[in-house]
Design an enzyme around this catalytic site. Structure first.
Site, PDB file in Angstrom:
ATOM      1  N   ARG A  35       0.874  -1.177   0.000  1.00 59.31           N
ATOM      2  CA  ARG A  35       0.000   0.000   0.000  1.00 59.31           C
ATOM      3  C   ARG A  35       0.910   1.226   0.000  1.00 59.31           C
ATOM      4  NH1 ARG A  35      -2.751   2.707   4.559  1.00 59.31           N
ATOM      5  NH2 ARG A  35      -4.668   3.730   3.840  1.00 59.31           N
TER       6      ARG A  35
ATOM      7  N   ASN B 203      -7.254   8.140   2.551  1.00 59.27           N
ATOM      8  CA  ASN B 203      -6.887   7.554   3.841  1.00 59.27           C
ATOM      9  C   ASN B 203      -7.662   8.193   4.985  1.00 59.27           C
ATOM     10  OD1 ASN B 203      -4.882   5.912   5.521  1.00 59.27           O
ATOM     11  ND2 ASN B 203      -4.589   7.968   6.363  1.00 59.27           N
ATOM     12  N   GLU B 204      -8.255   7.350   5.847  1.00 57.89           N
ATOM     13  CA  GLU B 204      -8.914   7.816   7.078  1.00 57.89           C
ATOM     14  C   GLU B 204      -9.619   9.150   6.864  1.00 57.89           C
ATOM     15  OE1 GLU B 204      -5.889   7.620  10.110  1.00 57.89           O
ATOM     16  OE2 GLU B 204      -5.635   5.454   9.833  1.00 57.89           O
TER      17      GLU B 204
ATOM     18  N   HIS C 270      -9.064   0.076   9.864  1.00 63.19           N
ATOM     19  CA  HIS C 270      -7.740   0.209  10.462  1.00 63.19           C
ATOM     20  C   HIS C 270      -7.851  -0.195  11.926  1.00 63.19           C
ATOM     21  CE1 HIS C 270      -6.330   3.340   7.238  1.00 63.19           C
ATOM     22  NE2 HIS C 270      -6.750   2.199   6.728  1.00 63.19           N
TER      23      HIS C 270
ATOM     24  N   TYR D 169      -6.227  -0.397  15.455  1.00 64.64           N
ATOM     25  CA  TYR D 169      -5.247   0.024  16.454  1.00 64.64           C
ATOM     26  C   TYR D 169      -5.856  -0.166  17.844  1.00 64.64           C
ATOM     27  CZ  TYR D 169      -2.551   1.770  12.501  1.00 64.64           C
ATOM     28  OH  TYR D 169      -1.844   1.862  11.335  1.00 64.64           O
TER      29      TYR D 169
ATOM     30  N   GLU E 278      -4.871  -1.288   7.668  1.00 67.13           N
ATOM     31  CA  GLU E 278      -3.738  -0.923   8.531  1.00 67.13           C
ATOM     32  C   GLU E 278      -3.941  -1.595   9.870  1.00 67.13           C
ATOM     33  OE1 GLU E 278      -2.885   3.159   9.345  1.00 67.13           O
ATOM     34  OE2 GLU E 278      -2.956   3.778   7.246  1.00 67.13           O
TER      35      GLU E 278
ATOM     36  N   TRP F 223       1.029  -1.554   9.195  1.00 66.17           N
ATOM     37  CA  TRP F 223       1.586  -0.201   9.136  1.00 66.17           C
ATOM     38  C   TRP F 223       2.842  -0.177   9.986  1.00 66.17           C
ATOM     39  CZ3 TRP F 223       0.358   4.035   6.293  1.00 66.17           C
ATOM     40  CH2 TRP F 223       1.100   5.187   6.576  1.00 66.17           C
TER      41      TRP F 223
END
Length: 464
Positions: A78, A154-155, A221, A223, A250, A279
């Site tokens: 990516r 992105n985001e 994503h 996290y 991610e 990531w």
């Protein structure tokens, strides 16, 4: 990720409706495309992303990263791009990125980072601005549907007004299709990609249905929000229950907002056939340097996170399967690839519709044929592809030759070894694509320069 770098049954239904619908269905199956919860290649083989992200826009000189990421087993990279929030990546640069992905047999997920944290982070771009960037790159993206996924932004929303994500994402998808893009599109979740308010989860079906090609994959994503097994499995299960495609675009092994459960993320992704991209390769700053997978872009200096992602249980090296577009494997379904049947929506500045130049049909033992096609063209530059097909007997190697008549020159090549003598070009197989079964084919590609004309030369093929 919130904290960033230092710098901050379809064909049957179509037959019952109209010729137009049938055409759209055929286009949607060109190149990488979704079917239910799966991502498929044009030949019908499932493709599951395994790889990482590379911050190309901030580290444009780190071009060795593509080969190094491949060397650790990845099948996808990516690539971080910018349309102006940071130094913009121009069309020529993006064409080179795609060439490096193809040279290293990687599927290329191109993402526009400008939208990161819109509504909460100063300077963030809208999804509409991200689409403007992609439209400006259309000349180098058209014809790459087998190799490129477009991650629109992105985001694209922080934690302020994430409910706006739904309409903005539908609009972005609509504009991409109206502009003629045939690619698999990827859309990131709001809430800095982590969707903790479930806006993407709860509206994914309507967003997917808004795509006239039904060729959009959702990206979560993971996290700190995903710090328990229950949260990871619950989110993945919601998309599988809905029959919608999802990738983990991610994730990390640590983060300032909590401790992600990377073991469950990776094991669940593997058991469910869901793609994941860690990531990130290298270059993190601003307090999240622990997310570097290698130190100072040195592939021989894997960090603990890099060891876990690439070499650990359910890691990249043990689970990744290379895209069959690079293997020369013949299609398992009659769907044509873009190189064989170019998209009818190619932009005027591109040249995928240029008639290919075939060599004579392959004959008996040790015979082969080659077809030269210009897949993209822009001012002063172009991208070409040559397909090599074995005759009625298996071959162990091939050599393709042609002579340019209009002053063209090759500047970069992948999946072949090319030498030139003036305008005469000789291309030979590399170690992994010389052996072809009877009737099997492979291809190699290249970038070149031109001035004044870019005619298609006659090509010849010799087999051993």
């Amino acid at each position: 990720m919130r904290t960033r770098f230092i710098a901050a049954g379809v064909a049957l239904l179509a037959l019952l409706t109209s010729v137009l619908a049938m055409t759209q269905s055929a286009q949607a199956a060109t190149g990488l495309h979704v079917s239910g919860t799966k991502i498929l290649e044009a030949n019908g083989n499932q493709f599951i992303m395994r790889g990482t992200s590379h911050a190309h826009t901030w580290f444009p000189s780190q071009t060795s990263s593509f080969a190094n990421i491949k060397s650790l087993g990845a099948n996808t990279v990516r690539v971080v791009l910018s349309g102006g929030r940071w130094t913009a990546n121009a069309a020529s640069d993006v064409a080179n990125v795609i060439a490096m992905c193809k040279q290293n047999r990687l599927i290329c997920v191109l993402e526009n980072h400008d939208t990161t944290g819109y509504g909460e982070q100063s300077g963030a771009y809208t999804l509409d601005q991200a689409v403007d960037y992609w439209v400006g790159l259309k000349s180098v993206l058209t014809g790459q549907e087998n190799h490129v996924v477009i991650n629109i932004g992105n985001e694209p929303y922080g934690n302020n007004s994430p409910s706006a994500w739904t309409s903005a994402t539908k609009s972005a998808i609509g504009r991409m299709r109206a502009a003629g893009f045939q690619h698999l599109l990827m859309v990131d979740a709001p809430n800095w990609g982590q969707d903790w308010q479930f806006v993407m989860r709860d509206n994914a079906a309507s967003v997917f249905d808004s795509d006239p090609q039904k060729n959009t994959v959702f990206s979560i994503h993971m996290y700190g929000v995903f710090d328990t097994a229950a949260e990871v499995t619950g989110y993945l299960q919601a998309f599988q229950t809905a029959g919608l495609p999802l990738v983990i675009g991610e994730f990390g092994n640590m983060h300032s907002d909590g401790d992600p459960d990377e073991d469950t993320i990776m094991s669940q992704a593997q058991s469910r056939g869901v793609g994941y991209l860690g990531w990130s390769w290298s270059g993190n700053g601003g307090g999240v340097e622990y997310l570097d997978q290698v130190t100072n872009f040195n592939v021989s200096q894997l960090t603990s996170w890099g060891q876990r992602l690439f070499n650990g249980a359910n890691g990249v090296k043990s689970t990744a399967k290379e895209a069959t577009i690079y293997s020369g494997q013949p299609p398992v379904s009659p769907s044509p690839s873009p190189s064989a049947s170019p998209s009818p929506s190619a932009s005027p500045s591109a040249s995928p519709s240029r008639s290919p130049s075939p060599s004579p049909s392959p004959g008996g033992a040790k015979g082969c044929a080659a077809t030269y096609t210009v897949t993209n063209q822009w001012g002063g530059g172009f991208q070409g592809e040559v397909t090599v097909k074995a005759g009625s007997s298996a071959i162990s190697g091939w050599t393709v030759t042609w002579t340019y008549a209009n002053g063209q020159a090759i500047t970069q090549v992948w999946n072949a070894t090319v030498t030139s003598n003036g305008s005469s070009i000789t291309a030979r197989n590399v170690s992994y694509n010389g052996g072809l079964g009877a009737g099997a084919s492979t291809s190699f590609g290249f970038l070149g320069s031109w001035n004044g004309a870019n005619g298609v030369p006659a090509v010849s093929c010799a087999a051993s």
